[in-house]
Scaffold this active site. Sequence first.
Site, PDB file in Angstrom:
ATOM      1  N   GLU A  93     -40.660 -29.683  39.397  1.00  0.00           N
ATOM      2  CA  GLU A  93     -39.199 -29.600  39.355  1.00  0.00           C
ATOM      3  C   GLU A  93     -38.715 -30.388  38.133  1.00  0.00           C
ATOM      4  OE1 GLU A  93     -37.709 -31.327  42.961  1.00  0.00           O
ATOM      5  OE2 GLU A  93     -39.392 -30.561  44.128  1.00  0.00           O
ATOM      6  N   ARG A 130     -36.794 -21.610  41.705  1.00  0.00           N
ATOM      7  CA  ARG A 130     -35.421 -21.857  42.135  1.00  0.00           C
ATOM      8  C   ARG A 130     -34.655 -22.505  40.994  1.00  0.00           C
ATOM      9  NH1 ARG A 130     -33.263 -26.424  46.333  1.00  0.00           N
ATOM     10  NH2 ARG A 130     -31.124 -25.692  46.502  1.00  0.00           N
ATOM     11  N   GLU A 184     -31.247 -27.771  37.412  1.00  0.00           N
ATOM     12  CA  GLU A 184     -32.621 -28.058  37.816  1.00  0.00           C
ATOM     13  C   GLU A 184     -33.387 -26.755  37.995  1.00  0.00           C
ATOM     14  OE1 GLU A 184     -35.207 -30.471  41.211  1.00  0.00           O
ATOM     15  OE2 GLU A 184     -33.238 -31.165  40.573  1.00  0.00           O
ATOM     16  N   TYR A 222     -30.848 -24.099  40.109  1.00  0.00           N
ATOM     17  CA  TYR A 222     -29.633 -24.536  40.790  1.00  0.00           C
ATOM     18  C   TYR A 222     -29.057 -25.766  40.107  1.00  0.00           C
ATOM     19  CZ  TYR A 222     -32.848 -27.915  42.943  1.00  0.00           C
ATOM     20  OH  TYR A 222     -33.778 -28.896  43.150  1.00  0.00           O
ATOM     21  N   ASP A 228     -28.175 -29.596  40.598  1.00  0.00           N
ATOM     22  CA  ASP A 228     -28.572 -30.705  41.447  1.00  0.00           C
ATOM     23  C   ASP A 228     -27.458 -31.747  41.516  1.00  0.00           C
ATOM     24  OD1 ASP A 228     -30.274 -32.078  43.117  1.00  0.00           O
ATOM     25  OD2 ASP A 228     -31.365 -33.057  41.495  1.00  0.00           O
ATOM     26  N   TRP A 231     -38.152 -21.860  50.457  1.00  0.00           N
ATOM     27  CA  TRP A 231     -39.550 -21.978  50.059  1.00  0.00           C
ATOM     28  C   TRP A 231     -40.485 -21.377  51.108  1.00  0.00           C
ATOM     29  CZ3 TRP A 231     -40.231 -22.826  45.210  1.00  0.00           C
ATOM     30  CH2 TRP A 231     -39.343 -23.622  44.490  1.00  0.00           C
TER      31      TRP A 231
END
Length: 453
Positions: A11, A61, A71, A63, A65, A414
């Site tokens: 991430e 993913r 992120e 998005y 954060d 997930w």
Amino acid sequence: MTRLGRVCGLETEYGVTSVYVSEDSGSEEPPLDVEAAVKEIFASTERAVRVPHGFLSNGARLYIDIGEHPEYAGPECLNLADVVAQDLAGDAIIQDLVDIANNNLRNRGIRIHVLKTNADSWGNSFGCHENYQYGAHTPISLPAFVSFLAARQILCGSGCIDEEGNYCFSARARYITEATSADPTHHKAFINTKEEPHADASRWRRLHVTCADSAMLPVTVALRTFLADRFLRLLEEGTGEEDLFVLDDPVAAVKTWNYGPNVRVSARRGDRPVEVSCPELLRESVNLCPAGDDEFGLGDVVARGLAALTEGDLTALSGELDWSLKYQLLSHVSAGEANFAGVRARRAELAFHDLSRQYGLRERLLKSRSVKPLVDENCIARAKVIPPTDTRALLRGKVVEACDLADRRASIGWSYVRLDDPPSPQIDLLNPLENESAEISQLLAKIEKMERE
């Protein structure tokens, strides 16, 4: 191909700033605050509306954060080449959005920059989080792993100029306050211990490593994961634990080593009190790790990196490791100055982390072959839209792609997918290693039929 001993995912949190295109603007303040700039970046995508939680067709993913940071959480990977390709794909996906935003902002004389850095001007720290799956009933010595991470932090750091203009190896190291913590928002720890396996909890646990620097160079990305995976294999085997180092104070150690890797700090090795330096701890630990595939020659990088740390040769790996290349760059632009506190060094550091193909440095360094690439542009382009084929990311990505084509809404996580339009039963994906599913195949056929209607 270097197959990992477990499913891994990275991430990355990104910093955002904006500038006036014209230097005659007369203002030193950014034209957009962070929230407004991030809004502009995401304005070109409706994915957050169509697919809650921002999952993409490559299984990742994307998005916003906490703290208004974009992120990118990459998909589950089982081999090291996929880890690197997906990390670079995240950079490319973000920069594609930035390019669209900047084209829309051109008439206003504004340009947005996204930085893959590890701190901002307001004292906020962010970076790379790593996720490693392991058996639910496999004992892992967290004190030994945290001690290993404290030393790895230096070898795999991104390099940093501190407030006084001094150079250190890791930006994140300066902010670490705990060995472990279940509260990553308020505590900067090596490991987040909150129990979120994102899988069948009776079979797996997820080790959430939160201390790493975000890296610009592919070798640094690969080396970070390579070392963690190898050391976790050692811990899983449970042999030779009496030879592992456990630092008395890993937080103090990483802050000390950040400026002086060869300083010896207190630790225990089995029942024996010892003192150990960063290169010594890493060298001894790596020698204990089980052997495995090494397609990228990372074992050699480790040996040369530890020799460079021991000898104080900060430019020895400038084509491979972030801290070495950044030091070489800063030394060049700051020639004749006492340290790196000057404006030229600060600007060069920002350019080092800038994702921009035009204003950042990485693309030019890759094209000039000054930086070792590991994966080619075709692999990165593929990773932007296609998930790894040997994990459940493949199933998730297929559902996202099908919903995009059919213009259907789905709730995706997930470990599950659920078609919401029309309402359909949830399908659990509790096995990270599962890349085939009769239920998913039936769902895809259903969605494809809707697309034709």
